[in-house]
Design a protein around this motif. Structure first.
Motif, short mmCIF file in Angstrom:
data_model
loop_
_atom_site.label_atom_id
_atom_site.label_comp_id
_atom_site.label_asym_id
_atom_site.label_seq_id
_atom_site.Cartn_x
_atom_site.Cartn_y
_atom_site.Cartn_z
N ILE A 1 -5.28 -4.61 -17.07
CA ILE A 1 -4.67 -5.64 -16.30
C ILE A 1 -4.85 -6.98 -17.13
CG2 ILE A 1 -4.91 -6.99 -14.05
CD1 ILE A 1 -4.25 -3.89 -13.41
N TYR B 1 3.34 -4.01 -1.84
CA TYR B 1 2.42 -3.27 -2.53
C TYR B 1 2.46 -1.79 -2.65
CZ TYR B 1 -2.44 -2.22 -4.16
OH TYR B 1 -3.54 -2.01 -4.94
N PHE C 1 -1.53 -7.71 -6.49
CA PHE C 1 -1.00 -6.79 -7.37
C PHE C 1 -2.05 -6.18 -8.21
CE2 PHE C 1 3.31 -8.28 -6.18
CZ PHE C 1 3.80 -7.23 -5.47
N GLY C 2 -3.07 -7.12 -8.45
CA GLY C 2 -4.14 -7.01 -9.18
C GLY C 2 -4.93 -5.55 -8.68
N GLU D 1 -8.70 -7.81 -4.09
CA GLU D 1 -8.02 -9.07 -4.23
C GLU D 1 -7.73 -9.86 -2.95
OE1 GLU D 1 -7.31 -9.65 -7.27
OE2 GLU D 1 -8.15 -7.85 -8.14
N GLU E 1 0.99 -13.05 -5.04
CA GLU E 1 1.36 -12.23 -6.29
C GLU E 1 -0.02 -11.53 -6.96
OE1 GLU E 1 4.73 -11.79 -7.24
OE2 GLU E 1 4.88 -12.43 -5.26
N CYS F 1 4.19 -7.00 -12.55
CA CYS F 1 4.45 -6.87 -11.20
C CYS F 1 4.88 -8.36 -10.45
CB CYS F 1 2.78 -6.78 -10.70
SG CYS F 1 2.07 -5.42 -11.41
N GLY F 2 5.60 -7.93 -9.21
CA GLY F 2 6.06 -9.06 -8.67
C GLY F 2 7.74 -9.10 -8.56
N VAL G 1 -4.16 -10.92 -16.40
CA VAL G 1 -3.78 -11.94 -15.41
C VAL G 1 -3.24 -13.22 -16.05
CG1 VAL G 1 -4.77 -13.22 -13.25
CG2 VAL G 1 -5.26 -10.85 -13.91
N VAL H 1 -0.11 -9.58 -13.99
CA VAL H 1 -0.12 -10.02 -12.69
C VAL H 1 -0.44 -11.42 -12.77
CG1 VAL H 1 -1.69 -9.78 -10.62
CG2 VAL H 1 -1.24 -7.88 -11.94
#
Length: 413
Positions: free
Chosen positions: A116, A57, A95-96, A330, A92, A24-25, A118, A86
């Motif tokens: 997920i 998003y 995105f979680g 988030e 950023e 993500c990002g 992180v 994430v």
């Protein structure tokens, strides 16, 4: 929701089924490095298009949804692992919220297993690959975080009842409730009117008030509150800025915000469209961003984001709604970080509400019957207000996201 030390001891063998990694990002360079080192998985990048949180998003939700739709359309025989990478800090980290989408996907298609992961923003591709491989051996862990050399897993911790919790409203306070013409918004407007003298309550909604709405507002005024309704689409940044400017001029600012706006467009994951996703994300995602940015220099006492159990646990037919509400959790964490840096004021809490008996969005009769079979009951107004006061009275360390459940305690635990 809290982060706790991950399990120790033996783990399962390496994941041998279909494996997808979603970074993500929009960092294409790091994605190429991860893909080169993780040859057993297909790597894709989401969230790189557009400017600003809402656009990025929404792009990430659409891109992830399209990936899930392709996987499901292929009718996999084995379980498929989808790991989302994430960043653990800054914008950023928002995105979680895609976790809500993954939770719903698994409910609709049990062969999809989402996770997920992180990571720190400055971690190398090699470190990320090591984290992914380690976490793939524990696919039952839905959310994993690597920070300062530690590995943590997200879980839920039950909060103990707190007798005698003080109400957050104060006499003469100015309170803004988005989605205020809905049942839930009006419940909290009445709570403010009863709990604080000479309070100013500003309700917003996208539609004109009907006769019933005007009658409810008159009832609030009879309780001693000064009440106004403004037709504002919170997804419209200019309209939100204009509203906040009006409140600055007429009332000197805003004491607290309850963001309760939202819409649903229920349909199964395979049938979700871009138009449905935009309609569902806009009031939640663009709404919270617009409210936060328009009040960035105000000394708010609180900003409460009304989410849903769909975001915390997933819900069949609500992949987009789950992603929208999970983003709120988030965002609460991100905004609280800004408060600690002195860039914002007032605690932010995202509350994942269940079905309310007397307000909020209602479920079809069949869905409500299914929830009762699971031990879930519609939340009574008095219990909901008590949960709200308990959530807001807690220390920031108790979590940025609080889920409220109503039903048979034994079944829920």
């Amino acid at each position: 929701r809290v982060w706790e030390a991950g399990e120790a001891g033996d783990v399962a063998a390496s994941w041998s089924g279909p494996h997808f990694v979603v970074l993500c990002g929009g960092d294409e360079d790091r994605a190429r490095d991860v893909a080169a080192a993780l040859t057993s998985a297909r790597c894709v990048v989401v969230g790189g298009g557009g400017e600003g949180v809402p656009a990025r998003y929404e792009a990430a939700v659409l891109q992830t949804l399209e990936l899930l739709q392709r996987i499901v359309a292929e009718k996999p025989k084995d379980e498929v692992l989808i790991q989302l990478v994430v960043a653990g800090a800054g914008a950023e980290a928002l995105f979680g919220g895609l976790a809500g989408l993954l939770r719903t996907a698994r409910l609709e298609h049990p062969k999809l297993r989402g996770q997920i992961v992180v990571v720190a923003a400055d971690e190398s591709a090699a470190q990320i690959v090591a984290h992914l491989q380690e976490s793939a051996r524990r696919p039952h862990e839905q959310a994993v975080r690597y920070s300062a050399g530690t590995r943590e897993v997200a879980s839920w911790r039950e909060l103990s009842p707190d007798a005698g919790v003080a109400m957050p409203w104060r006499d003469g306070g100015v309170y803004l409730i988005t989605g205020g013409a809905g049942g839930l918004g009006l419940i909290f407007a009445e709570a403010i009117a009863r709990g604080a003298k000479d309070a100013v309550i500003v309700l917003t909604g996208r539609s004109e008030l009907d006769d019933g709405g005007h009658a409810r507002l008159s009832g609030l005024e009879r309780l001693g509150a000064r009440v106004a309704y403004r037709r504002v689409d919170v997804a419209d940044g200019a309209a939100v800025r204009s509203l906040i400017a009006e409140l600055r001029e007429s009332h000197g600012g805003v004491s607290g915000i309850i963001h309760a706006a939202g819409v649903i467009r229920d349909s199964f994951l395979l049938k979700k469209t871009a138009d449905e996703i935009h309609a569902v994300l806009a009031p939640k995602v663009a709404g919270v961003v617009n409210l936060d940015e328009a009040t960035a220099d105000l000394t708010l006492e609180f900003m409460i984001l009304f989410g849903s159990g769909a975001g915390a646990f997933g819900n069949v037919g609500q992949a987009d709604y789950a992603a929208a509400n999970a983003l709120l959790a988030e965002y609460a964490a991100w905004r609280n970080e800004q408060v600690r840096r002195g860039e914002r004021w007032g605690r932010t809490v995202s509350i994942a509400w269940p079905l309310w008996r007397d307000g909020g969005m209602q479920l079809p009769e069949a869905s409500e019957r299914q929830q009762r079979q699971m031990g879930l009951h519609p939340l009574a107004t008095e219990a909901g207000l008590e949960a709200f006061y308990r959530a807001l009275a807690g220390e920031s360390g108790e979590g940025d996201e609080i889920a409220v459940l109503s039903g048979e305690a034994g079944a829920l635990r």
